[in-house]
Design a protein around this motif. Structure first.
Motif, PDB file in Angstrom:
ATOM      1  N   LEU A   1       0.828  -1.212   0.000  1.00 16.92           N
ATOM      2  CA  LEU A   1       0.000   0.000   0.000  1.00 16.92           C
ATOM      3  C   LEU A   1       0.865   1.266   0.000  1.00 16.92           C
ATOM      4  N   GLY A   2       2.019   1.190   0.684  1.00 14.81           N
ATOM      5  CA  GLY A   2       2.885   2.365   0.865  1.00 14.81           C
ATOM      6  C   GLY A   2       3.203   3.125  -0.411  1.00 14.81           C
ATOM      7  N   PRO A   3       3.807   2.476  -1.417  1.00 18.45           N
ATOM      8  CA  PRO A   3       4.149   3.196  -2.645  1.00 18.45           C
ATOM      9  C   PRO A   3       2.930   3.803  -3.333  1.00 18.45           C
ATOM     10  N   ALA A   4       1.788   3.084  -3.281  1.00 20.33           N
ATOM     11  CA  ALA A   4       0.573   3.607  -3.917  1.00 20.33           C
ATOM     12  C   ALA A   4       0.131   4.886  -3.223  1.00 20.33           C
ATOM     13  N   LEU A   5       0.183   4.888  -1.875  1.00 20.53           N
ATOM     14  CA  LEU A   5      -0.214   6.086  -1.132  1.00 20.53           C
ATOM     15  C   LEU A   5       0.766   7.226  -1.380  1.00 20.53           C
ATOM     16  N   ALA A   6       2.033   6.887  -1.646  1.00 18.39           N
ATOM     17  CA  ALA A   6       3.022   7.940  -1.862  1.00 18.39           C
ATOM     18  C   ALA A   6       2.814   8.622  -3.204  1.00 18.39           C
ATOM     19  N   ILE A   7       2.449   7.843  -4.225  1.00 18.02           N
ATOM     20  CA  ILE A   7       2.389   8.411  -5.574  1.00 18.02           C
ATOM     21  C   ILE A   7       1.072   9.147  -5.825  1.00 18.02           C
ATOM     22  N   MET A   8       0.004   8.746  -5.108  1.00 22.19           N
ATOM     23  CA  MET A   8      -1.310   9.323  -5.381  1.00 22.19           C
ATOM     24  C   MET A   8      -1.353  10.851  -5.198  1.00 22.19           C
ATOM     25  N   PRO A   9      -0.986  11.380  -4.005  1.00 20.88           N
ATOM     26  CA  PRO A   9      -1.084  12.831  -3.858  1.00 20.88           C
ATOM     27  C   PRO A   9      -0.152  13.578  -4.800  1.00 20.88           C
ATOM     28  N   ALA A  10       0.976  12.939  -5.154  1.00 21.79           N
ATOM     29  CA  ALA A  10       1.964  13.639  -5.970  1.00 21.79           C
ATOM     30  C   ALA A  10       1.439  13.948  -7.362  1.00 21.79           C
TER      31      ALA A  10
END
Lengths: 432, 180
Positions: free
Chosen positions: A87-96
């Motif tokens: 989940l981590g990488p997905a959450l990192a890229i979404m707001p960006a």
């Protein structure tokens, strides 16, 4: 002339979808080439060549990198919390990737079906939308650091959360100075008010610009603020355990943040898509249609959107954003990394009170100017520029006295000022 | 379209709220809570309360929950918290509270246009729309806050300041060397 032709619902949706696709594609391509630019510019700074084998000038390097990352083996640490680890990488890229949506990138474009705003979504909360979504970026980093079940990654995640919370405060406060001058929170109006003032906000709000630049650096976790992934201390921090495309997603997120921050710096302080020294491109959506300003009596003056102006302003926006992208790379390969306590000290004891005081100063100056009935224009901006300029010089003088940022200057100054080295870093408060 | 989105957000918000209390680990509970807060922000946007939505995400999801996460990780809470959970009479009490709250809400929503929670809804909505056009999304809230309700607002600020001072006093280590 200046007549507003609204888009029909069908065209609004169609053109909206096209704009979303176009902006997303451009951001992704810019991100890909930022990685190449970073390596080429750093090579230039360090007197090397950098990657130049794949394609002319190494221009196909990002494609090769992307391909490599996709076909590489993904590793999954045995003790990791698997769900959160993915989940981590997905959450990192979404707001960006979604924050670019509210940044206007050119003057409105006239089309046969109506005039199209050159912004994906001109939401009424503008800057707040960006602040809100970028405040979610920390989840990706913290969660992946925690889920890796690795002490280095965990420390990186903790550092990231502490740092991003700290600098979010300074970031928000430096934006408030801009909001005071604009009188609204939408970014289209920010561009418009800079055109009306006759100067970019970097002059009347010079200190806010410096605060914003520093906090934006810290928010994107780039050197000199890359505590969460400090190689010499934490291997690579929160993404130590990540490989292949999952690692790549952190990379893309970081560069997408840099692109957004650059575009935001250009919009808030450098006039957005405004072309300097030319009022022909001034344009704003008003009740009566597109206007370029108000005459002596306060009546709106109509403006005519044209394809040429749209293209020119798009060029201006790209040039400004490109400059800040270069500046980001330049800073990274010039400055050394801060120590962690220095980062916290700068954030809470210098930037926070400094930004608060500066808001009071700007608000006070604006109050005086409005009491004296100075019109919103060159004189208004000139007075603010003077006040801000003096404050900025005073601030820089204070910061550079070898107390807050010692770094490379320390050795030279220790002998001259005879200050005990142990007391220097954090001051008396940090010693107990 | 709006209805579909509302149902989607409502389901996520409710499911997230249930997940918070039934979550297997503190981190899972926290993420469920973030999902609930984000869905509420989505519902606010459907109500055209953009500013409220932004503040909801910025303050609750983006700052307060990050602090919660920070604390959970700093204390490194694992799965050994189960002994602290209270069942029995507490479950009964919570069910009673939930039932009463639901009853009040249903009663209010079932009411007619004159007596229920929605009484005068159309006029209020029209007034808010007019105010947004006139003052902008932030001005609608800022204007009454800093004119009609300024005393209450400042008192709230003072209350928070008192809480911060108290927290600092509690967190301050006892002086070992005297002075400072």
């Amino acid at each position: 002339m200046g007549e507003m032709q609204e888009l029909s619902t069908f065209w609004f949706v169609t053109i909206g979808a096209v704009k979303v696709l176009a902006v997303f594609t451009v951001v992704m391509v810019v991100v890909a080439y930022m990685t190449l630019a970073e390596r080429r510019v750093s090579a230039f700074i360090q007197d090397r060549l950098g990657p130049n084998r794949v394609g002319p000038f190494g221009l196909l390097q990002p494609i090769a990198d992307g391909l490599k990352n996709i076909i590489k083996e993904e590793t999954m640490p045995g003790t990791a919390a698997k769900f959160y680890f993915v989940l981590g990488p997905a959450l990192a890229i979404m707001p960006a990737v979604v924050t670019m949506a509210v940044i206007p990138f050119a003057a409105p474009l006239p089309t046969p079906v109506g005039t199209v705003d050159m912004v994906v979504a001109d939401v009424p909360i503008g800057i707040l939308y960006i602040l809100a979504l970028s405040s979610l970026a920390v989840y990706g980093i913290v969660l992946s650091g925690w889920a890796s079940n690795n002490k280095y990654a965990f420390l990186g995640g903790l550092r990231a959360s502490a740092q991003m919370i700290s600098y979010e405060v300074a970031l928000g406060l430096s934006v408030i100075a801009v909001l005071l001058l604009v009188g609204n929170v939408t970014l289209t109006e920010t561009v418009w008010q800079q055109q009306q003032l006759g100067m970019w906000f970097v002059f009347p709000l010079s200190l806010a610009f410096i605060f914003f630049l520093i906090s934006a650096l810290a928010e994107t976790n780039r050197l000199p603020f890359d505590m969460p992934e400090a190689e010499s201390e934490l291997i690579t921090g929160y993404h130590t355990e990540y490989s292949a495309m999952k690692f790549s997603m952190f990379f893309i997120a970081e560069y997408a943040h840099v692109v957004t921050a650059s575009a935001l710096l250009a919009t808030l302080f450098f006039g957005g898509w405004d072309i300097p020294f030319w009022t022909g491109d001034d344009m704003f959506r008003h009740e009566s249609g597109w206007i370029k300003g108000f005459d002596e009596a306060g009546a709106p003056i109509a403006a005519t959107p044209s394809v040429l102006i749209t293209l020119l302003t798009l060029g201006a926006f790209c040039a400004k954003t490109g400059f800040f992208l270069l500046l980001y790379i330049w800073i990274r390969w010039t400055l050394p990394r801060f120590r962690y306590d220095q980062v916290m000290h700068l954030g809470w004891k210098v930037m926070l009170p400094g930004a608060l005081g500066y808001i009071m100063l700007v608000a006070g100056t604006m109050l005086v100017l409005e009491q004296l009935e100075v019109p919103f224009g060159m004189l208004y901006g000139g007075v603010l520029t003077g006040v801000s300029g003096i404050t900025t010089l005073a601030f820089l003088f204070f910061v550079d006295r070898d107390r807050v940022i010692s770094g490379a200057h320390r050795k030279r100054n220790v002998g001259r000022r005879r200050v005990p080295v142990a007391r220097e870093a954090g001051g008396p408060a940090a010693s107990n | 379209m709006t209805d579909v989105l509302f149902i989607l957000f409502a389901v996520v918000a409710t499911g997230g709220a249930i997940g918070v209390v039934t979550g297997r680990s503190p981190v899972a509970s926290l993420l469920f809570m973030v999902a609930t807060l984000a869905s509420l922000a989505g519902i606010y946007v459907l109500f055209e309360a953009h500013f409220l939505a932004a503040i909801q995400v910025l303050v609750y999801a983006g700052a307060i929950m990050v602090l919660f996460l920070f604390v959970i990780m700093l204390l490194n809470l694992g799965h050994d918290y189960r002994a602290d959970l209270k069942y029995g009479s507490w479950t009964l009490l919570s069910l009673v509270v939930v039932g009463l709250t639901a009853g009040v809400l249903v009663h209010g929503l079932m009411g007619t246009e004159e007596t229920g929670l929605r009484a005068g809804g159309a006029e209020v909505a029209a007034a808010i729309d007019a105010a947004v056009v006139e003052k902008g999304a932030v001005g609608v809230i800022a204007d009454p806050l800093f004119t009609d309700w300024v005393v209450a607002f400042e008192l709230m600020g003072l209350l928070l300041l008192v809480a911060i001072v108290a927290a600092v006093v509690l967190a301050k280590p006892r002086d070992r060397e005297g002075g400072n």
